[in-house]
Design a protein around this motif. Structure first.
Motif, short mmCIF file in Angstrom:
data_model
loop_
_atom_site.label_atom_id
_atom_site.label_comp_id
_atom_site.label_asym_id
_atom_site.label_seq_id
_atom_site.Cartn_x
_atom_site.Cartn_y
_atom_site.Cartn_z
N SER A 42 0.79 -1.23 0.00
CA SER A 42 0.00 0.00 0.00
C SER A 42 0.82 1.28 0.00
N GLY A 43 2.12 1.17 0.21
CA GLY A 43 2.98 2.35 0.21
C GLY A 43 3.48 2.75 1.58
N HIS A 44 3.01 2.08 2.64
CA HIS A 44 3.43 2.49 3.98
C HIS A 44 4.79 1.90 4.38
N ARG A 45 4.96 0.60 4.24
CA ARG A 45 6.24 -0.04 4.59
C ARG A 45 7.35 0.48 3.68
N SER A 46 7.04 0.68 2.42
CA SER A 46 8.05 1.17 1.48
C SER A 46 8.46 2.61 1.80
N PHE A 88 12.49 6.90 -4.46
CA PHE A 88 11.09 7.27 -4.48
C PHE A 88 10.23 6.15 -3.91
N ASN A 89 9.17 6.54 -3.22
CA ASN A 89 8.17 5.61 -2.72
C ASN A 89 7.02 5.59 -3.72
N LEU A 90 6.58 4.41 -4.10
CA LEU A 90 5.45 4.27 -5.03
C LEU A 90 4.15 4.45 -4.25
N GLY A 98 1.42 1.70 -3.66
CA GLY A 98 2.11 0.43 -3.73
C GLY A 98 1.66 -0.50 -4.84
N TYR A 99 1.91 -1.77 -4.62
CA TYR A 99 1.61 -2.81 -5.61
C TYR A 99 0.11 -2.89 -5.90
#
Length: 106
Positions: free
Chosen positions: A68-72, A88-90, A93-94
């Motif tokens: 979801s973009g939080h851990r990344s 960069f953070n996506l 996320g996936y």
């Protein structure tokens, strides 16, 4: 002071992907990574991250994603704190990547 996290949404990454040499890091667990990931993505296990910090090209453009973009976001901040300039953070996320790249049902 925490590092500034750069973010990139899926639509923009889709447009930019062909124009640059991106390193893609998937920081989900190994089972999820094996079940499916972005083409060319590496699983961001501890050994890989440690190797990048020790001897990685700190100018290379890196995109980090999870579900979801939080851990990344945390890994993006971690790498930025070690001097990586183009991380960069996506956003989304996936999960968001799959939504953006879903084939229309006919």
């Amino acid at each position: 002071m925490s590092a500034v996290i750069k973010s990139l949404n899926c639509e923009d990454f889709q447009a930019l992907r062909a124009s640059a040499d991106w390193m893609l890091l998937d920081c989900r667990n190994l089972t999820d990574y094996k079940a499916g990931h972005l083409d060319g993505a590496l699983h961001a296990h501890d050994g890989l991250v440690e190797s990048l910090v020790r001897k990685g090209d700190k100018q290379r453009t890196i995109l980090v994603y999870c579900y979801s973009g939080h851990r990344s976001e945390h890994l993006t901040e971690f790498l930025t704190g070690f001097g990586f300039d183009n991380v960069f953070n996506l956003v989304g996320g996936y999960t968001r990547w799959l939504e953006v790249n879903a084939q229309p049902v006919e």
